[in-house]
Design an enzyme around this catalytic site. Sequence first.
Site, short mmCIF file in Angstrom:
data_model
loop_
_atom_site.label_atom_id
_atom_site.label_comp_id
_atom_site.label_asym_id
_atom_site.label_seq_id
_atom_site.Cartn_x
_atom_site.Cartn_y
_atom_site.Cartn_z
N THR A 30 95.69 4.78 30.19
CA THR A 30 94.28 4.17 29.65
C THR A 30 94.45 3.82 27.73
O THR A 30 95.05 4.20 26.72
CB THR A 30 93.45 4.18 29.35
OG1 THR A 30 91.82 3.68 29.15
CG2 THR A 30 93.09 5.65 28.92
N GLY A 34 87.32 6.54 24.66
CA GLY A 34 86.43 7.06 25.57
C GLY A 34 87.05 7.51 26.71
O GLY A 34 86.63 8.45 26.83
N GLU A 62 98.01 -6.14 33.65
CA GLU A 62 96.50 -7.25 34.36
C GLU A 62 96.23 -6.99 35.47
O GLU A 62 97.74 -6.21 36.47
CB GLU A 62 97.64 -8.33 34.45
CG GLU A 62 96.60 -9.20 35.31
CD GLU A 62 97.20 -10.84 35.43
OE1 GLU A 62 96.43 -11.36 36.25
OE2 GLU A 62 98.96 -11.15 35.26
N ASP A 91 90.43 4.00 36.51
CA ASP A 91 90.45 2.59 36.45
C ASP A 91 88.31 2.30 36.88
O ASP A 91 87.64 3.18 38.77
CB ASP A 91 90.57 1.30 37.88
CG ASP A 91 89.79 0.01 37.27
OD1 ASP A 91 90.05 -0.33 36.42
OD2 ASP A 91 89.06 -0.71 38.19
N SER A 92 87.15 2.44 36.93
CA SER A 92 85.45 2.69 36.65
C SER A 92 85.10 1.44 36.82
O SER A 92 85.50 0.32 35.78
CB SER A 92 85.64 3.90 36.37
OG SER A 92 85.56 3.35 34.83
N PHE A 175 79.80 6.18 26.69
CA PHE A 175 80.75 4.68 25.77
C PHE A 175 80.19 3.43 27.03
O PHE A 175 79.97 3.88 27.89
CB PHE A 175 82.76 4.79 25.36
CG PHE A 175 82.34 4.89 27.02
CD1 PHE A 175 83.58 4.26 27.83
CD2 PHE A 175 83.04 6.89 27.57
CE1 PHE A 175 84.47 5.08 28.79
CE2 PHE A 175 83.23 8.04 28.45
CZ PHE A 175 84.35 6.42 28.70
N ASP A 178 77.25 3.35 29.22
CA ASP A 178 76.59 4.52 29.50
C ASP A 178 75.12 4.57 28.94
O ASP A 178 73.83 5.25 29.44
CB ASP A 178 77.12 5.48 28.84
CG ASP A 178 78.59 6.23 29.90
OD1 ASP A 178 78.45 6.34 31.01
OD2 ASP A 178 78.77 6.82 29.13
N LYS A 198 77.08 15.30 30.60
CA LYS A 198 77.95 14.39 31.50
C LYS A 198 79.31 14.69 31.95
O LYS A 198 79.26 13.65 32.77
CB LYS A 198 78.08 13.01 30.78
CG LYS A 198 78.13 11.55 31.27
CD LYS A 198 79.03 10.76 29.63
CE LYS A 198 79.54 9.31 30.86
NZ LYS A 198 80.44 8.55 29.93
#
Length: 216
Positions: A30, A34, A62, A91-92, A175, A178, A198
Amino acid sequence: MSEELARDDDSGPDPVPHRKLSRGKLVLATHNPGKVREIGALLAPFGIETVSAGALGLPEPEETGTTFAANAELKAREAADLSGLPSLADDSGLCVEALGGDPGIFSARWAGESKDFAVAMQRVHDRLAERGPDAGRDAHFVCALSLCWPDGHIETFEGRVDGMLAWPPRGDRGFGYDPMFVRNGDSATFGELDPDLKHSVSHRADAFRKLVAALF
């Protein structure tokens, strides 16, 4: 289909055994600072040394997948192939029921090229306003974590947390979206929560617990 998801189908052949992750260096696939902080903190107790794809100068692939799991897997595979190290990709995104699940896998793209999530949150709010005062505020976060080894073996785990949207956004912790998300049973947004709390209740923590149970 990832091997982890395939294991959920009891009608197929015997499950593929999980591969254990040993101590050492792991690439976090990534460029999001964050996510680097949050995933690095989750891995630290297990003796895993993390380095981000950004720090290694790896390109951002991509995201052509149609699901969170597919996008996590393609990012993990590319980072493992280019670095020669085990690589973990996340991936979120935020899924809003009244918006048909949007922004979903496009959560980052709603923030634009500048990755300004204040813009993204305003966009979510405006889309809901277009649907009138009766539009629901139910939402959930989803996280897919994919761990890929250089030989191509991959494992994928998904987590979820349900809640409601708040407006205006509150809090300068966390981030992404949130500051506009309140987990069911809480009054504070993820942007207001103590980071340690968190980390223990988020969608990423849910996926990470499953990863730890299988791979450590």
